[in-house]
Design an enzyme around this catalytic site. Structure first.
Site, short mmCIF file in Angstrom:
data_model
loop_
_atom_site.label_atom_id
_atom_site.label_comp_id
_atom_site.label_asym_id
_atom_site.label_seq_id
_atom_site.Cartn_x
_atom_site.Cartn_y
_atom_site.Cartn_z
N LYS A 112 65.01 38.59 41.04
CA LYS A 112 63.78 37.82 40.80
C LYS A 112 63.84 37.10 39.46
O LYS A 112 63.50 35.92 39.35
CB LYS A 112 62.57 38.74 40.87
N ALA B 29 60.34 42.00 37.98
CA ALA B 29 60.07 43.41 38.23
C ALA B 29 60.01 43.68 39.72
O ALA B 29 59.73 42.77 40.51
CB ALA B 29 58.76 43.84 37.57
N ASP B 30 60.29 44.92 40.08
CA ASP B 30 60.18 45.33 41.48
C ASP B 30 59.76 46.79 41.52
O ASP B 30 60.16 47.58 40.65
CB ASP B 30 61.50 45.14 42.22
N THR B 31 58.96 47.14 42.52
CA THR B 31 58.47 48.51 42.68
C THR B 31 58.70 48.97 44.11
O THR B 31 58.44 48.22 45.06
CB THR B 31 56.96 48.58 42.37
N ALA C 43 61.53 48.80 38.37
CA ALA C 43 62.54 48.23 37.47
C ALA C 43 61.96 46.97 36.84
O ALA C 43 61.30 46.18 37.51
CB ALA C 43 63.82 47.91 38.21
#
Length: 197
Positions: free
Chosen positions: A55, A73-75, A110
């Site tokens: 991203k 960011a990623d969840t 992250a």
């Protein structure tokens, strides 16, 4: 907040925008779509880190002329090493809640910040325990509309908070942007926050 932006946020998530504002950062929003499919036998922590990097990198390539650092960011929600993404249907959402009911699961977020010379990543892991959820509750929760765009099919900051019996780790990380780790990254890139001298 006045002044020129110092950061590009590679996300359209209203939750990430709200959390980033809590740090007093001046930013602009430039999300870029990426292919969010895990690879065969890919560990959840590797997947979430790869997504955050992808991203940030996509936004950087599209907006590098601005010369601003980019945050991606990623969840993900993880149960028994299975990654739970966002439910596509009512059946998906109810099945996710059934698997999470009465159990402890991991939430991994992250965060990546990058510019022309460097890329830094932080990974945050939080343990969340949900109380037992009966079928009627799960169905009523689905009808609120909240589960549809949430990893794991629930929102800890919304109606889904009624299911959460315990949390160990970063609350903001579960919402989508761990603030302590994000602040640390921003300092590495000399990005001003409300507490920056």
């Amino acid at each position: 907040m006045r002044g020129d932006p110092e950061l590009i946020l590679a996300s359209s998530s209203p939750r990430r925008k709200t959390l980033l504002r809590q740090l007093g950062v001046r930013f602009i929003v430039k999300p870029c779509a990426v292919d969010e499919i895990s690879k065969a036998a890919e560990a959840p922590q590797h997947f979430v880190a790869r997504m955050a990097r992808a991203k940030a990198d996509a936004a950087w390539r599209h907006h590098a002329r601005r010369q601003l650092p980019v945050l991606g960011a990623d969840t993900v929600v993880v149960v028994d090493d299975t990654i739970f993404g966002k439910p596509a249907t009512r059946g998906d959402a109810l099945a996710m809640l059934q698997r999470l009911s009465g159990r402890t699961h991991r939430v991994l977020t992250a965060v990546v910040v990058m510019n022309t010379t460097r890329q830094e990543l932080r990974l945050c892991e939080t343990l969340v325990t949900l109380r037992p959820i009966n079928e009627g509750e799960a169905l009523r929760y689905w009808r609120t509309g909240e589960p549809l765009d949430k990893a794991g099919g629930y929102a800890i900051q919304g109606f889904g908070a009624a299911f959460v019996s315990a949390i160990s780790g970063s609350y903001s990380g579960v919402v989508g942007l761990p603030l302590a780790e994000t602040y640390e990254l921003l300092q590495l890139f000399d990005i001003s926050c409300w507490m920056t001298p």
